[in-house]
Motif scaffolding. Structure first.
Motif, PDB file in Angstrom:
ATOM      1  N   LYS A  95      -4.915   2.830   8.240  1.00 48.82           N
ATOM      2  CA  LYS A  95      -5.588   2.271   7.056  1.00 48.82           C
ATOM      3  C   LYS A  95      -6.871   1.534   7.412  1.00 48.82           C
ATOM      4  O   LYS A  95      -7.505   0.937   6.552  1.00 48.82           O
ATOM      5  N   LEU A  97      -7.343  -1.246   8.975  1.00 52.64           N
ATOM      6  CA  LEU A  97      -7.280  -2.678   8.676  1.00 52.64           C
ATOM      7  C   LEU A  97      -7.773  -3.445   9.899  1.00 52.64           C
ATOM      8  O   LEU A  97      -7.338  -3.176  11.015  1.00 52.64           O
ATOM      9  N   LYS A 166      -4.611  -6.975   2.538  1.00 50.01           N
ATOM     10  CA  LYS A 166      -3.728  -6.027   3.232  1.00 50.01           C
ATOM     11  C   LYS A 166      -3.636  -6.340   4.722  1.00 50.01           C
ATOM     12  O   LYS A 166      -2.558  -6.251   5.321  1.00 50.01           O
TER      13      LYS A 166
END
Length: 196
Positions: A95, A97, A166
């Motif tokens: 993702k 992140l 997140k």
């Protein structure tokens, strides 16, 4: 051997969380194989220990068998935590992140204490421990809890300051799994102290 697998999995996670491997899929596969092996060991050890209770052991032996069953179960829980931790590293990469550099630096002493605790468990997994060793285990768990509280507090501050939600949630998930490993390790220490 199970304690060694748990410690090796966590040691490998420590490397992966700070320096993710180029082939994350292969890394996750390695963790799956180790976790599956730990599951098989748990099943076989549990079957063996339960079979032993069928041969009319003394009360002392029966109590020790129940303590060993607890140790085996807690070790398997630790390998589950390690599996969850590597999934978080994989998700972070997938993702994209980004964890703040300060987060990783703050995480390192937490990881060191957790790995030290797993070394303690591995070194004592086959014998009774004394009150002094149990106190050492209690101190390690207290330090893990204190670090967890401090890391959560810093994470909440970053969230309040506008950090990426997140990424912070993933960071808090890592903290939670590592703290659970401390709980499982202390439960093992208590069982080893109660051995007769």
């Amino acid at each position: 051997d199970m304690a060694g697998i748990a410690r090796a999995m966590f040691a490998r996670y420590r490397v992966a969380v700070t320096n993710p491997p180029a082939d994350m899929e292969a890394e996750v596969d390695w963790f799956r194989r180790e976790e599956t092996f730990a599951d098989q060991m748990q099943e076989e050890l549990t079957t063996f220990l339960l079979e032993t209770t069928r041969h009319d052991p003394s009360e002392k032996t029966q109590e020790n068998i129940h303590r060993l069953l607890r140790v085996v179960d807690e070790l398997e829980n630790i390998t589950d935590c390690c599996m969850n931790l590597i999934y978080l590293v994989e998700r972070r990469g997938r993702k994209k992140l980004v964890l703040h550099e300060g987060e990783m630096a703050a995480l390192e002493p937490f990881l060191v204490i957790a790995e030290d605790f797993l070394r303690f468990v591995e070194g004592n997994a086959t014998s009774r421990i004394d009150d002094e060793q149990l106190k050492l285990a209690s101190d390690m768990e207290d330090r893990i809890d204190a670090f967890r509280n401090e890391l959560r507090k810093k994470s909440r501050k970053r969230l309040s300051a506008g950090a990426e939600v997140k990424a912070e949630l993933l960071f808090m998930d890592m903290i939670r799994h590592i703290e659970k490993m401390g709980d499982h390790s202390f439960s093992i220490a208590e069982a080893l102290r109660e051995m007769r």
